[in-house]
Design a protein around this motif. Structure first.
Motif, PDB file in Angstrom:
ATOM      1  N   LEU A 159       0.865  -1.209  -0.023  1.00 28.83           N
ATOM      2  CA  LEU A 159      -0.007   0.078   0.017  1.00 28.83           C
ATOM      3  C   LEU A 159       0.717   1.336  -0.168  1.00 28.83           C
ATOM      4  N   ARG A 160       1.921   1.009   0.531  1.00 27.46           N
ATOM      5  CA  ARG A 160       3.059   2.441   0.454  1.00 27.46           C
ATOM      6  C   ARG A 160       3.508   2.814  -0.955  1.00 27.46           C
ATOM      7  N   ALA A 161       3.745   1.403  -1.623  1.00 29.22           N
ATOM      8  CA  ALA A 161       4.117   1.450  -2.975  1.00 29.22           C
ATOM      9  C   ALA A 161       2.805   2.485  -3.674  1.00 29.22           C
ATOM     10  N   LEU A 162       1.700   1.862  -3.432  1.00 28.74           N
ATOM     11  CA  LEU A 162       0.531   2.519  -4.275  1.00 28.74           C
ATOM     12  C   LEU A 162       0.333   3.954  -4.009  1.00 28.74           C
ATOM     13  N   ILE A 163       0.352   4.289  -2.473  1.00 31.20           N
ATOM     14  CA  ILE A 163       0.387   5.497  -2.075  1.00 31.20           C
ATOM     15  C   ILE A 163       1.136   6.709  -2.513  1.00 31.20           C
ATOM     16  N   MET A 164       2.562   6.042  -2.905  1.00 30.82           N
ATOM     17  CA  MET A 164       3.691   6.936  -3.413  1.00 30.82           C
ATOM     18  C   MET A 164       3.212   6.987  -4.860  1.00 30.82           C
ATOM     19  N   TYR A 165       2.591   6.161  -5.619  1.00 28.22           N
ATOM     20  CA  TYR A 165       2.352   6.358  -6.933  1.00 28.22           C
ATOM     21  C   TYR A 165       0.997   7.479  -7.068  1.00 28.22           C
ATOM     22  N   LEU A 166       0.068   7.205  -6.073  1.00 27.81           N
ATOM     23  CA  LEU A 166      -0.984   8.033  -6.361  1.00 27.81           C
ATOM     24  C   LEU A 166      -0.953   9.557  -5.890  1.00 27.81           C
ATOM     25  N   GLU A 167       0.061   9.545  -4.812  1.00 24.27           N
ATOM     26  CA  GLU A 167       0.311  11.090  -4.409  1.00 24.27           C
ATOM     27  C   GLU A 167       1.558  11.849  -4.926  1.00 24.27           C
ATOM     28  N   ASN A 168       2.257  10.960  -5.701  1.00 21.64           N
ATOM     29  CA  ASN A 168       3.416  11.394  -6.371  1.00 21.64           C
ATOM     30  C   ASN A 168       4.540  11.715  -5.553  1.00 21.64           C
ATOM     31  N   LEU A 169       4.629  10.800  -4.546  1.00 20.74           N
ATOM     32  CA  LEU A 169       5.428  11.064  -3.465  1.00 20.74           C
ATOM     33  C   LEU A 169       7.167  10.562  -3.737  1.00 20.74           C
ATOM     34  N   SER A 170       7.912  11.342  -3.151  1.00 24.02           N
ATOM     35  CA  SER A 170       9.450  10.721  -3.519  1.00 24.02           C
ATOM     36  C   SER A 170       9.758   9.824  -2.664  1.00 24.02           C
ATOM     37  N   PRO A 171      10.744   9.132  -2.787  1.00 22.12           N
ATOM     38  CA  PRO A 171      11.229   8.021  -2.100  1.00 22.12           C
ATOM     39  C   PRO A 171      11.459   8.488  -0.624  1.00 22.12           C
ATOM     40  N   ASP A 172      12.059   9.441  -0.223  1.00 22.28           N
ATOM     41  CA  ASP A 172      12.105  10.112   1.170  1.00 22.28           C
ATOM     42  C   ASP A 172      10.693  10.426   1.795  1.00 22.28           C
ATOM     43  N   GLU A 173       9.862  10.798   1.039  1.00 24.20           N
ATOM     44  CA  GLU A 173       8.598  11.343   1.652  1.00 24.20           C
ATOM     45  C   GLU A 173       7.547   9.920   1.880  1.00 24.20           C
ATOM     46  N   ILE A 174       7.633   8.959   0.986  1.00 20.78           N
ATOM     47  CA  ILE A 174       6.964   7.713   1.419  1.00 20.78           C
ATOM     48  C   ILE A 174       7.514   6.953   2.583  1.00 20.78           C
ATOM     49  N   LEU A 175       8.917   7.052   2.751  1.00 18.15           N
ATOM     50  CA  LEU A 175       9.287   6.240   3.837  1.00 18.15           C
ATOM     51  C   LEU A 175       8.994   6.929   5.009  1.00 18.15           C
ATOM     52  N   GLU A 176       8.471   8.163   5.153  1.00 19.43           N
ATOM     53  CA  GLU A 176       7.859   8.821   6.316  1.00 19.43           C
ATOM     54  C   GLU A 176       6.480   8.538   6.539  1.00 19.43           C
ATOM     55  N   ARG A 177       5.764   8.003   5.733  1.00 21.57           N
ATOM     56  CA  ARG A 177       4.458   7.635   5.877  1.00 21.57           C
ATOM     57  C   ARG A 177       4.216   6.248   6.530  1.00 21.57           C
ATOM     58  N   GLU A 178       3.543   6.459   7.675  1.00 27.90           N
ATOM     59  CA  GLU A 178       3.198   5.112   8.586  1.00 27.90           C
ATOM     60  C   GLU A 178       1.640   5.046   7.945  1.00 27.90           C
ATOM     61  N   ILE A 179       1.467   3.476   7.935  1.00 26.66           N
ATOM     62  CA  ILE A 179      -0.106   3.135   7.560  1.00 26.66           C
ATOM     63  C   ILE A 179      -0.700   2.415   8.638  1.00 26.66           C
ATOM     64  N   ALA A 180      -1.705   2.636   9.211  1.00 22.26           N
ATOM     65  CA  ALA A 180      -2.173   2.177  10.324  1.00 22.26           C
ATOM     66  C   ALA A 180      -2.941   0.857  10.060  1.00 22.26           C
ATOM     67  N   THR A 181      -2.854  -0.202  10.823  1.00 28.33           N
ATOM     68  CA  THR A 181      -3.602  -1.390  10.436  1.00 28.33           C
ATOM     69  C   THR A 181      -5.289  -1.105  10.522  1.00 28.33           C
ATOM     70  N   GLY A 182      -6.230  -1.651   9.353  1.00 25.68           N
ATOM     71  CA  GLY A 182      -7.445  -1.668   9.787  1.00 25.68           C
ATOM     72  C   GLY A 182      -7.758  -0.143   9.543  1.00 25.68           C
ATOM     73  N   VAL A 183      -7.227   0.691   9.141  1.00 28.25           N
ATOM     74  CA  VAL A 183      -7.884   1.918   9.055  1.00 28.25           C
ATOM     75  C   VAL A 183      -8.300   2.377   7.469  1.00 28.25           C
ATOM     76  N   PRO A 184      -9.398   2.492   6.860  1.00 29.98           N
ATOM     77  CA  PRO A 184      -9.709   3.063   5.609  1.00 29.98           C
ATOM     78  C   PRO A 184      -9.006   4.049   5.077  1.00 29.98           C
ATOM     79  N   ILE A 185      -8.353   4.330   4.100  1.00 30.85           N
ATOM     80  CA  ILE A 185      -7.898   5.503   3.243  1.00 30.85           C
ATOM     81  C   ILE A 185      -8.833   5.827   1.943  1.00 30.85           C
ATOM     82  N   THR A 186      -9.385   6.469   1.792  1.00 29.33           N
ATOM     83  CA  THR A 186     -10.296   6.914   0.624  1.00 29.33           C
ATOM     84  C   THR A 186      -9.705   7.758  -0.346  1.00 29.33           C
ATOM     85  N   TYR A 187      -9.553   7.552  -1.521  1.00 32.15           N
ATOM     86  CA  TYR A 187      -8.995   8.535  -2.679  1.00 32.15           C
ATOM     87  C   TYR A 187     -10.299   8.694  -3.591  1.00 32.15           C
ATOM     88  N   ILE A 188     -10.572   9.878  -4.002  1.00 29.08           N
ATOM     89  CA  ILE A 188     -11.804  10.421  -4.809  1.00 29.08           C
ATOM     90  C   ILE A 188     -11.203  10.895  -6.017  1.00 29.08           C
TER      91      ILE A 188
END
Length: 200
Positions: free
Chosen positions: A159-188
């Motif tokens: 999911l981190r890889a997918l978020i990197m793609y969807l939000e156009n994040l750099s490698p450094d930016e995505i490594l700072e992103r934590e993804i909680a277990t069982g918490v929905p994220i919605t992209y519209i």
């Protein structure tokens, strides 16, 4: 507007035990079941046309619980190893703290938190990105472009890889992103298939 829902699986036994899990087929804990139920309650009332998950039991079990809680157990589900967690290779099953004592904090941090450093016998986040994104573009994007809402239940690094793609994040930016277990994220998405809004 088309919606894409992302959920990281509920807490697994090896999350609880602080072990490298990767491609090992470890199920969710009682706490993970509760997280999955809460995710289903949070998504209740949302229109979902199709769901995708990995071939690993912790993601599949979480998805089943979510769909049951939503009252939508019959939604089509596609499973594919392209959505699997990042492989940690020879580290899988090892306790993270014990591994740090053996190899040193700096080395283990590099294996876990760099973008392109590969753990022994495993995958870097870059490797994970390079299998997740082609699958997403080939199998999931066409559905979203047809205004079908998609739910993906997968893993922290896929999911981190997918978020990197969807939000156009750099490698450094995505490594700072934590993804909680069982918490929905919605992209519209808007009519031009740009992410117009993100909701946590």
């Amino acid at each position: 507007m088309t919606k894409l829902f992302l959920v990281r699986h509920g807490q697994s036994l090896w999350n609880l035990e602080n072990r490298f899990t990767g491609w090992q087929n470890i199920d969710i804990t009682d706490a993970g079941i509760e997280e999955a139920k809460k995710a289903g309650i949070a998504l209740k009332g949302q229109k979902i046309n199709i769901a995708f998950t990995s071939v690993l039991i912790r993601a599949q079990h979480t998805l089943t619980i979510i769909l049951d809680e939503m009252g939508k157990p019959d939604i089509p589900v596609i499973m594919d190893k392209a959505l699997n967690e990042r492989s940690y290779g020879d580290l899988e099953g090892l306790n993270k703290a014990e591994t740090a004592l053996k190899y040193g904090d700096e080395q283990v941090h590099a294996w876990r938190r760099s973008y392109d450093v590969v753990p022994p016998g495993g995958e870097s986040l870059k490797d994970t990105y390079n299998r997740v994104i082609p699958y997403f573009e080939k199998e999931i994007v066409p559905l979203l472009r047809k205004d079908e809402n998609v739910l993906i239940v997968a893993h922290g690094n896929s999911l981190r890889a997918l978020i990197m793609y969807l939000e156009n994040l750099s490698p450094d930016e995505i490594l700072e992103r934590e993804i909680a277990t069982g918490v929905p994220i919605t992209y519209i998405f808007d009519e031009h298939f740009h992410v117009s809004r993100k909701e946590n």
